[in-house]
Design a protein around this motif. Structure first.
Motif, PDB file in Angstrom:
ATOM      1  N   THR A   6       0.842  -1.197   0.000  1.00 48.74           N
ATOM      2  CA  THR A   6       0.000   0.000   0.000  1.00 48.74           C
ATOM      3  C   THR A   6       0.878   1.247   0.000  1.00 48.74           C
ATOM      4  O   THR A   6       1.931   1.270   0.645  1.00 48.74           O
ATOM      5  CB  THR A   6      -0.932   0.035   1.236  1.00 48.74           C
ATOM      6  OG1 THR A   6      -0.141  -0.001   2.421  1.00 48.74           O
ATOM      7  CG2 THR A   6      -1.897  -1.141   1.231  1.00 48.74           C
ATOM      8  N   GLY A 132      -3.481   1.490   3.662  1.00 49.87           N
ATOM      9  CA  GLY A 132      -2.817   0.733   4.734  1.00 49.87           C
ATOM     10  C   GLY A 132      -3.602   0.714   6.038  1.00 49.87           C
ATOM     11  O   GLY A 132      -3.472  -0.214   6.837  1.00 49.87           O
ATOM     12  N   LYS A 142       3.664  -1.415   3.874  1.00 52.59           N
ATOM     13  CA  LYS A 142       2.880  -0.164   3.835  1.00 52.59           C
ATOM     14  C   LYS A 142       3.846   1.019   3.759  1.00 52.59           C
ATOM     15  O   LYS A 142       4.759   1.111   4.575  1.00 52.59           O
ATOM     16  CB  LYS A 142       2.029  -0.024   5.101  1.00 52.59           C
ATOM     17  CG  LYS A 142       1.041  -1.148   5.284  1.00 52.59           C
ATOM     18  CD  LYS A 142       0.244  -0.951   6.555  1.00 52.59           C
ATOM     19  CE  LYS A 142      -0.649  -2.151   6.815  1.00 52.59           C
ATOM     20  NZ  LYS A 142      -1.430  -1.995   8.044  1.00 52.59           N
ATOM     21  N   PHE A 144       4.186   5.272   3.509  1.00 57.04           N
ATOM     22  CA  PHE A 144       3.528   6.573   3.623  1.00 57.04           C
ATOM     23  C   PHE A 144       4.451   7.563   2.931  1.00 57.04           C
ATOM     24  O   PHE A 144       5.552   7.841   3.401  1.00 57.04           O
ATOM     25  CB  PHE A 144       3.308   6.939   5.094  1.00 57.04           C
ATOM     26  CG  PHE A 144       2.369   8.102   5.263  1.00 57.04           C
ATOM     27  CD1 PHE A 144       1.006   7.938   5.085  1.00 57.04           C
ATOM     28  CD2 PHE A 144       2.849   9.368   5.590  1.00 57.04           C
ATOM     29  CE1 PHE A 144       0.129   9.015   5.220  1.00 57.04           C
ATOM     30  CE2 PHE A 144       1.982  10.444   5.727  1.00 57.04           C
ATOM     31  CZ  PHE A 144       0.619  10.264   5.548  1.00 57.04           C
ATOM     32  N   LYS A 193      -1.037   8.040   8.615  1.00 52.36           N
ATOM     33  CA  LYS A 193       0.020   7.041   8.419  1.00 52.36           C
ATOM     34  C   LYS A 193      -0.318   5.829   9.280  1.00 52.36           C
ATOM     35  O   LYS A 193      -0.571   5.975  10.480  1.00 52.36           O
ATOM     36  CB  LYS A 193       1.344   7.673   8.854  1.00 52.36           C
ATOM     37  CG  LYS A 193       2.525   6.776   8.703  1.00 52.36           C
ATOM     38  CD  LYS A 193       3.784   7.493   9.154  1.00 52.36           C
ATOM     39  CE  LYS A 193       4.814   6.462   9.529  1.00 52.36           C
ATOM     40  NZ  LYS A 193       5.914   7.038  10.270  1.00 52.36           N
ATOM     41  N   ALA A 197       3.544   1.636   8.944  1.00 51.03           N
ATOM     42  CA  ALA A 197       3.975   2.110   7.621  1.00 51.03           C
ATOM     43  C   ALA A 197       5.386   2.700   7.698  1.00 51.03           C
ATOM     44  O   ALA A 197       5.798   3.221   8.732  1.00 51.03           O
ATOM     45  CB  ALA A 197       3.001   3.170   7.107  1.00 51.03           C
ATOM     46  N   GLU A 199       7.726   5.641   6.393  1.00 55.99           N
ATOM     47  CA  GLU A 199       7.563   6.959   5.770  1.00 55.99           C
ATOM     48  C   GLU A 199       8.729   7.247   4.823  1.00 55.99           C
ATOM     49  O   GLU A 199       9.890   7.045   5.181  1.00 55.99           O
ATOM     50  CB  GLU A 199       7.479   8.032   6.862  1.00 55.99           C
ATOM     51  CG  GLU A 199       7.200   9.395   6.283  1.00 55.99           C
ATOM     52  CD  GLU A 199       6.704  10.392   7.333  1.00 55.99           C
ATOM     53  OE1 GLU A 199       6.160   9.961   8.366  1.00 55.99           O
ATOM     54  OE2 GLU A 199       6.881  11.595   7.093  1.00 55.99           O
TER      55      GLU A 199
END
Ligand code: DC
Length: 224
Positions: A6, A132, A142, A144, A193, A197, A199
């Motif tokens: 995702t 996510g 996942k 972000f 977020k 996840a 980043e």
């Protein structure tokens, strides 16, 4: 096992472009979930349905006749009731309609099944705001994706200039700020977020560098 990646983030973070390239490189399917909200906004207007009537819009979300055809370049051709609406989907006014229908909880619930149908072997890269957190909480990876407001406004500025539109960069920065606030504070599935996840800030990355970062994460997780 079916693999799901995702990619969530605010508009202008590069998630659409990066997700599409990643999906193509991995040979996975690609879900542009924003396109579903855009399609719904479009079909509601075409059928004369008042966007304020939540249950009518949710009913339409369950029944709208849409299909996505994957093109060799990784882009999708989008058909609404058999008509090619790929260009119309990208218009600012369609985005504004999408943002209205996306705030209706029953619409989000109705679109869940459609989004789940994109998860097919060997895998899926899904981009949006709540991929996510809500739609695929069981995804193996996942991401972000973020970028500074200034950078996102500047990307949009260049896009609009290329399309021959003359806008002020300052005004765009303000628009991006307001849209972030709206996306992050709305009640139904706000942009957030996921706890698990990773980043990735794309402010100083080229598209290829951003794709490479994601590819590294895919390898590190043993996904492909
Ligand atoms: O990513 P986009 O600009 O195509 O999204 C259009 C609108 O739909 C935007 O207002 C955010 C909303 N959206 C959403 O609420 N949830 C998603 N998963 C994808 C998009």
């Amino acid at each position: 096992m079916l693999k799901i990646i995702t990619v969530d983030g605010p508009s202008g973070s590069g998630k659409g472009t990066v997700s599409r390239i990643l999906a193509k490189q991995l040979g996975y399917h690609y879900l542009d979930s924003g396109a579903l909200y855009r399609l719904l906004g479009l079909v509601a207007v075409r059928h004369g349905i008042d966007i304020g009537l939540n249950s009518d819009v949710a009913h339409l979300a369950e029944n709208m006749d849409v299909s996505f055809e994957a093109l060799p370049n990784g882009h999708n051709r989008v058909l609404l009731e058999g008509e090619d609406v790929t260009q119309e989907l990208r218009l600012e006014e369609t985005g504004a309609l999408a943002s209205k229908v996306a705030a209706i909880p029953s619409v989000r619930a109705a679109l869940l099944t459609r989004q789940h149908q994109f998860a097919k072997a060997p895998g899926l890269v899904a981009d949006g705001r709540d991929m996510g957190t809500k739609v695929f909480p069981y995804a193996q990876l996942k991401i972000f994706l973020t970028a500074s407001i200034e950078e996102r406004a500047s990307r949009r500025y260049k896009q609009l200039l290329e399309q021959g539109e003359n806008v002020s960069l300052r005004a765009l920065e303000e628009q991006v700020r307001l849209r972030d606030e709206k996306d992050m504070t709305r009640k139904a599935s706000p942009l957030a977020k996921a706890k698990d996840a990773v980043e990735v800030d794309t402010s100083d990355l080229s598209i290829q560098e951003a794709v490479d970062r994601l590819q590294n994460l895919v390898i590190l997780r043993g996904i492909a």
